[in-house]
Structures are given as C-alpha cells and as structure tokens.
Design a protein around this motif. Structure first.
Motif, PDB file in Angstrom:
ATOM      1  N   ASP A 212       0.877  -1.166   0.000  1.00 57.20           N
ATOM      2  CA  ASP A 212       0.000   0.000   0.000  1.00 57.20           C
ATOM      3  C   ASP A 212       0.919   1.221   0.000  1.00 57.20           C
ATOM      4  O   ASP A 212       1.268   1.741   1.052  1.00 57.20           O
ATOM      5  CB  ASP A 212      -0.903  -0.020   1.232  1.00 57.20           C
ATOM      6  CG  ASP A 212      -1.845   1.161   1.262  1.00 57.20           C
ATOM      7  OD1 ASP A 212      -2.237   1.635   0.186  1.00 57.20           O
ATOM      8  OD2 ASP A 212      -2.193   1.608   2.375  1.00 57.20           O
ATOM      9  N   GLY A 213       1.355   1.647  -1.173  1.00 52.40           N
ATOM     10  CA  GLY A 213       2.323   2.736  -1.258  1.00 52.40           C
ATOM     11  C   GLY A 213       3.705   2.243  -0.884  1.00 52.40           C
ATOM     12  O   GLY A 213       4.086   1.111  -1.181  1.00 52.40           O
ATOM     13  N   GLU A 214       4.452   3.072  -0.199  1.00 51.88           N
ATOM     14  CA  GLU A 214       5.808   2.715   0.215  1.00 51.88           C
ATOM     15  C   GLU A 214       5.747   1.764   1.411  1.00 51.88           C
ATOM     16  O   GLU A 214       4.935   1.946   2.319  1.00 51.88           O
ATOM     17  CB  GLU A 214       6.599   3.973   0.586  1.00 51.88           C
ATOM     18  CG  GLU A 214       8.059   3.731   0.819  1.00 51.88           C
ATOM     19  CD  GLU A 214       8.781   3.149  -0.396  1.00 51.88           C
ATOM     20  OE1 GLU A 214       9.435   2.095  -0.226  1.00 51.88           O
ATOM     21  OE2 GLU A 214       8.693   3.726  -1.481  1.00 51.88           O
ATOM     22  N   VAL A 215       6.602   0.746   1.391  1.00 55.14           N
ATOM     23  CA  VAL A 215       6.662  -0.242   2.476  1.00 55.14           C
ATOM     24  C   VAL A 215       8.039  -0.171   3.127  1.00 55.14           C
ATOM     25  O   VAL A 215       9.055  -0.224   2.440  1.00 55.14           O
ATOM     26  CB  VAL A 215       6.417  -1.674   1.945  1.00 55.14           C
ATOM     27  CG1 VAL A 215       6.587  -2.699   3.058  1.00 55.14           C
ATOM     28  CG2 VAL A 215       5.039  -1.787   1.326  1.00 55.14           C
ATOM     29  N   THR A 216       8.053  -0.044   4.443  1.00 57.66           N
ATOM     30  CA  THR A 216       9.296  -0.055   5.204  1.00 57.66           C
ATOM     31  C   THR A 216       9.523  -1.457   5.735  1.00 57.66           C
ATOM     32  O   THR A 216       8.615  -2.069   6.315  1.00 57.66           O
ATOM     33  CB  THR A 216       9.227   0.938   6.377  1.00 57.66           C
ATOM     34  OG1 THR A 216       8.971   2.242   5.857  1.00 57.66           O
ATOM     35  CG2 THR A 216      10.522   0.932   7.177  1.00 57.66           C
ATOM     36  N   ILE A 217      10.735  -1.981   5.522  1.00 59.77           N
ATOM     37  CA  ILE A 217      11.111  -3.317   6.001  1.00 59.77           C
ATOM     38  C   ILE A 217      12.188  -3.132   7.059  1.00 59.77           C
ATOM     39  O   ILE A 217      13.231  -2.536   6.782  1.00 59.77           O
ATOM     40  CB  ILE A 217      11.645  -4.183   4.846  1.00 59.77           C
ATOM     41  CG1 ILE A 217      10.600  -4.293   3.740  1.00 59.77           C
ATOM     42  CG2 ILE A 217      12.067  -5.552   5.364  1.00 59.77           C
ATOM     43  CD1 ILE A 217      11.138  -4.875   2.449  1.00 59.77           C
ATOM     44  N   GLU A 218      11.938  -3.630   8.255  1.00 60.65           N
ATOM     45  CA  GLU A 218      12.906  -3.533   9.344  1.00 60.65           C
ATOM     46  C   GLU A 218      13.431  -4.918   9.671  1.00 60.65           C
ATOM     47  O   GLU A 218      12.663  -5.860   9.844  1.00 60.65           O
ATOM     48  CB  GLU A 218      12.264  -2.886  10.564  1.00 60.65           C
ATOM     49  CG  GLU A 218      11.837  -1.459  10.268  1.00 60.65           C
ATOM     50  CD  GLU A 218      11.184  -0.776  11.436  1.00 60.65           C
ATOM     51  OE1 GLU A 218      10.729  -1.464  12.370  1.00 60.65           O
ATOM     52  OE2 GLU A 218      11.129   0.459  11.406  1.00 60.65           O
ATOM     53  N   VAL A 219      14.741  -5.042   9.728  1.00 57.73           N
ATOM     54  CA  VAL A 219      15.408  -6.312  10.005  1.00 57.73           C
ATOM     55  C   VAL A 219      15.882  -6.284  11.449  1.00 57.73           C
ATOM     56  O   VAL A 219      16.560  -5.336  11.871  1.00 57.73           O
ATOM     57  CB  VAL A 219      16.593  -6.534   9.038  1.00 57.73           C
ATOM     58  CG1 VAL A 219      17.296  -7.843   9.351  1.00 57.73           C
ATOM     59  CG2 VAL A 219      16.106  -6.505   7.592  1.00 57.73           C
ATOM     60  N   LEU A 220      15.532  -7.332  12.191  1.00 53.86           N
ATOM     61  CA  LEU A 220      15.869  -7.432  13.611  1.00 53.86           C
ATOM     62  C   LEU A 220      16.723  -8.664  13.866  1.00 53.86           C
ATOM     63  O   LEU A 220      16.591  -9.663  13.164  1.00 53.86           O
ATOM     64  CB  LEU A 220      14.593  -7.544  14.444  1.00 53.86           C
ATOM     65  CG  LEU A 220      13.490  -6.536  14.148  1.00 53.86           C
ATOM     66  CD1 LEU A 220      12.208  -6.946  14.849  1.00 53.86           C
ATOM     67  CD2 LEU A 220      13.923  -5.159  14.573  1.00 53.86           C
ATOM     68  N   SER A 221      17.562  -8.589  14.889  1.00 50.97           N
ATOM     69  CA  SER A 221      18.366  -9.743  15.312  1.00 50.97           C
ATOM     70  C   SER A 221      18.205  -9.915  16.808  1.00 50.97           C
ATOM     71  O   SER A 221      17.524  -9.130  17.469  1.00 50.97           O
ATOM     72  CB  SER A 221      19.839  -9.527  14.968  1.00 50.97           C
ATOM     73  OG  SER A 221      20.414  -8.567  15.837  1.00 50.97           O
TER      74      SER A 221
END
Length: 163
Positions: free
Chosen positions: A134-143
């Motif tokens: 839905d428009g721009e998508v933010t992907i956050e990577v966690l450890s």
C-alpha cells in the motif's frame, strides 16, 4: 460389491460418509474468520508491536525466523517459515498470505527477525510485498541484538514503481 450406507452431510458439503464430522469455528481454532480484524494497533505502538510480533512469532525455535506485517488498516499478521518435502513457505510470504486472506487492502510495514539478523529476506518474499503493498513499504530487520537495519521496498526492488 458391498452395501455401504452413505449419508449426505450438508447441502454445501460434497463429502459422503457414514462417519460424523465435527465442524470447528475459527475461534475454536484460534484464528480470525475471513473479514475479521486481528490485532488492530494504534500508531503510537506501531513500531514496538510490529517488532515484538516478529520476535514472538519464532516461539521457542532458537534458530527460527519470524515476520510481522502491518496492513494499511493497522492490522497485524505474523508468519514463520513452513518446510515441507519439496515445498515451503517463507515467514514473510505466510504473513502476507494471512493478511490477504483476512481481507487486508495492502501492506504498509514489515519486521523480520532472525537470530543473526541476516536471514529472512529473499526475492519471493520481496515480490509478495511488492504485489500487496500500500504505497511505500518499510522493512525492518531485527536480530537477537535488537534493531539491525531498515529499508524501503523500492530500494530493494528497483522494478517496483513508487506509486
């Protein structure tokens, strides 16, 4: 040939069987029914709940991967990889599939967790996000150490327009 008695179980059920069939509701299975909202969150908790959901999705699997997607209607859905003989579904794919099957309009944010912070993103998962965004998508990577990195979907998938 034997004389077996068969009984029709219902107008919409084409299975014929003498055995009784138990029907379970989505609530009895611990899932939301299609069209029902699941885990709606507000903007103030959005990032924290998204991160927690990705980590919690892993459960007790120390080497596992978990994903959480937030939809445009602020509904949260999680996924883990499912491995089968000759087939499999990735964590992000499953989370996106659950969102779509529950009637989500589009994905707006994603958190993916793995112990090393290096696993969980691939071309299949990125394509699933590109197809349902839905428009721009933010992907956050966690450890296991916490936050690792953040990307915009269009940075990882140059073929996706920003519309």
């Amino acid at each position: 040939m034997t004389n077996q008695k068969q009984t029709k179980l219902g107008a919409q059920n084409s299975i014929l069987s003498a055995a009784r069939v138990r029907r379970l509701s989505p609530e009895q299975l611990g899932i939301s029914a299609p069209g029902q909202q699941s885990d709606q969150i507000d903007d103030s908790d959005q990032g924290e709940k998204l991160h927690s959901a990705a980590v919690d999705a892993v459960g007790d699997d120390e080497d596992g991967i978990g994903a959480a997607v937030l939809t445009s209607d602020e509904t949260l859905h999680t996924g883990i990889p499912i491995k089968g003989e000759g087939w499999g579904t990735h964590a992000i794919e499953l989370a996106v599939s659950k969102a779509v099957s529950n009637g989500a309009d589009g994905i707006s944010s994603v958190a993916v967790y793995s112990v090393d912070g290096q696993s969980g993103l691939c071309g299949r998962c990125l394509q699933a996000l590109a197809d349902t965004r839905d428009g721009e998508v933010t992907i956050e990577v966690l450890s296991s150490e916490g936050f690792e990195n953040s990307f915009e979907l269009t940075d990882l998938t140059p073929w996706v327009s920003q519309s």
